[in-house]
Design a protein around this motif. Sequence first.
Motif, mmCIF file in Angstrom:
data_model
loop_
_atom_site.group_PDB
_atom_site.id
_atom_site.type_symbol
_atom_site.label_atom_id
_atom_site.label_comp_id
_atom_site.label_asym_id
_atom_site.label_seq_id
_atom_site.Cartn_x
_atom_site.Cartn_y
_atom_site.Cartn_z
ATOM 1 N N CYS A 2 47.688 8.577 35.608
ATOM 2 C CA CYS A 2 46.857 9.742 35.879
ATOM 3 C C CYS A 2 45.971 9.408 37.074
ATOM 4 N N ARG A 3 45.915 10.309 38.031
ATOM 5 C CA ARG A 3 45.094 10.089 39.221
ATOM 6 C C ARG A 3 44.129 11.250 39.382
ATOM 7 N N TYR A 4 42.977 10.986 39.988
ATOM 8 C CA TYR A 4 41.994 12.039 40.204
ATOM 9 C C TYR A 4 41.291 11.844 41.535
ATOM 10 N N ALA A 5 40.767 12.934 42.071
ATOM 11 C CA ALA A 5 39.937 12.925 43.271
ATOM 12 C C ALA A 5 38.832 13.950 43.058
ATOM 13 N N THR A 6 37.687 13.711 43.641
ATOM 14 C CA THR A 6 36.550 14.605 43.482
ATOM 15 C C THR A 6 36.474 15.551 44.676
ATOM 16 N N PRO A 7 36.346 16.864 44.420
ATOM 17 C CA PRO A 7 36.193 17.790 45.549
ATOM 18 C C PRO A 7 34.821 17.624 46.206
ATOM 19 N N THR A 8 34.782 17.813 47.508
ATOM 20 C CA THR A 8 33.524 17.732 48.252
ATOM 21 C C THR A 8 33.014 19.142 48.539
ATOM 22 N N VAL A 9 31.765 19.261 48.959
ATOM 23 C CA VAL A 9 31.195 20.578 49.265
ATOM 24 C C VAL A 9 31.897 21.225 50.459
ATOM 25 N N GLU A 10 32.541 20.412 51.299
ATOM 26 C CA GLU A 10 33.265 20.945 52.451
ATOM 27 C C GLU A 10 34.648 21.486 52.079
ATOM 28 N N GLY A 11 35.055 21.309 50.821
ATOM 29 C CA GLY A 11 36.362 21.786 50.379
ATOM 30 C C GLY A 11 37.461 20.750 50.491
ATOM 31 N N ASN A 12 37.112 19.509 50.782
ATOM 32 C CA ASN A 12 38.081 18.424 50.847
ATOM 33 C C ASN A 12 38.051 17.645 49.534
ATOM 34 N N PHE A 13 38.841 16.587 49.469
ATOM 35 C CA PHE A 13 38.829 15.723 48.292
ATOM 36 C C PHE A 13 38.530 14.296 48.715
ATOM 37 N N THR A 14 37.884 13.555 47.818
ATOM 38 C CA THR A 14 37.657 12.135 48.063
ATOM 39 C C THR A 14 38.987 11.405 47.900
ATOM 40 N N THR A 15 38.973 10.107 48.050
ATOM 41 C CA THR A 15 40.168 9.283 47.866
ATOM 42 C C THR A 15 40.675 9.416 46.439
ATOM 43 N N TRP A 16 42.009 9.447 46.267
ATOM 44 C CA TRP A 16 42.596 9.503 44.932
ATOM 45 C C TRP A 16 42.408 8.166 44.238
ATOM 46 N N ASN A 17 42.010 8.212 42.962
ATOM 47 C CA ASN A 17 41.766 7.025 42.148
ATOM 48 C C ASN A 17 42.634 7.060 40.905
ATOM 49 N N ASN A 18 42.929 5.891 40.355
ATOM 50 C CA ASN A 18 43.655 5.810 39.093
ATOM 51 C C ASN A 18 42.679 5.996 37.944
ATOM 52 N N ALA A 19 43.061 6.820 36.974
ATOM 53 C CA ALA A 19 42.266 7.013 35.762
ATOM 54 C C ALA A 19 42.898 6.202 34.646
ATOM 55 N N THR A 20 42.235 6.168 33.517
ATOM 56 C CA THR A 20 42.813 5.487 32.361
ATOM 57 C C THR A 20 44.082 6.207 31.939
ATOM 58 N N SER A 21 45.070 5.476 31.464
ATOM 59 C CA SER A 21 46.344 6.056 31.045
ATOM 60 C C SER A 21 46.214 6.689 29.674
ATOM 61 N N THR A 22 47.079 7.672 29.414
ATOM 62 C CA THR A 22 47.137 8.265 28.081
ATOM 63 C C THR A 22 47.912 7.330 27.167
ATOM 64 N N ALA A 23 47.776 7.521 25.869
ATOM 65 C CA ALA A 23 48.486 6.682 24.907
ATOM 66 C C ALA A 23 49.990 6.912 24.975
ATOM 67 N N ASN A 24 50.420 8.100 25.350
ATOM 68 C CA ASN A 24 51.827 8.447 25.430
ATOM 69 C C ASN A 24 52.053 9.112 26.776
ATOM 70 N N TYR A 25 52.401 8.347 27.777
ATOM 71 C CA TYR A 25 52.537 8.854 29.133
ATOM 72 C C TYR A 25 53.489 10.049 29.178
ATOM 73 N N SER A 26 53.080 11.127 29.829
ATOM 74 C CA SER A 26 53.877 12.355 29.890
ATOM 75 C C SER A 26 54.369 12.620 31.310
ATOM 76 N N TYR A 27 55.631 13.020 31.401
ATOM 77 C CA TYR A 27 56.225 13.463 32.656
ATOM 78 C C TYR A 27 56.249 14.982 32.665
ATOM 79 N N ARG A 28 56.029 15.587 33.797
ATOM 80 C CA ARG A 28 56.045 17.037 33.958
ATOM 81 C C ARG A 28 55.027 17.728 33.056
ATOM 82 N N ALA A 29 53.947 17.060 32.765
ATOM 83 C CA ALA A 29 52.890 17.642 31.936
ATOM 84 C C ALA A 29 52.003 18.545 32.792
#
Length: 70
Positions: A2-29
């Motif tokens: 799972c990856r995430y990025a934070t939106p900025t006030v300018e409408g862009n996104f920060t660098t993508w970061n890895n989040a903690t994994s789910t217990a049962n990794y899902s494809y096409r979720a």
Amino acid sequence: MCRYATPTVEGNFTTWNNATSTANYSYRAQCAVVEDFVYLFGGDNDSGTSNSAVYRAPIDSSGVVGSWTT
């Protein structure tokens, strides 16, 4: 993964970061953000079986995704 990025006030996104994994990794979720939580639902698990679990993780004030629970 799972990856995430934070939106900025300018409408862009920060660098993508890895989040903690789910217990049962899902494809096409699918995911949705509601208030201070991100929800992950649907998709297939590692063996290709449809996944009916719904996972939820908190998002802190700096945009970091916390641990997933069902």
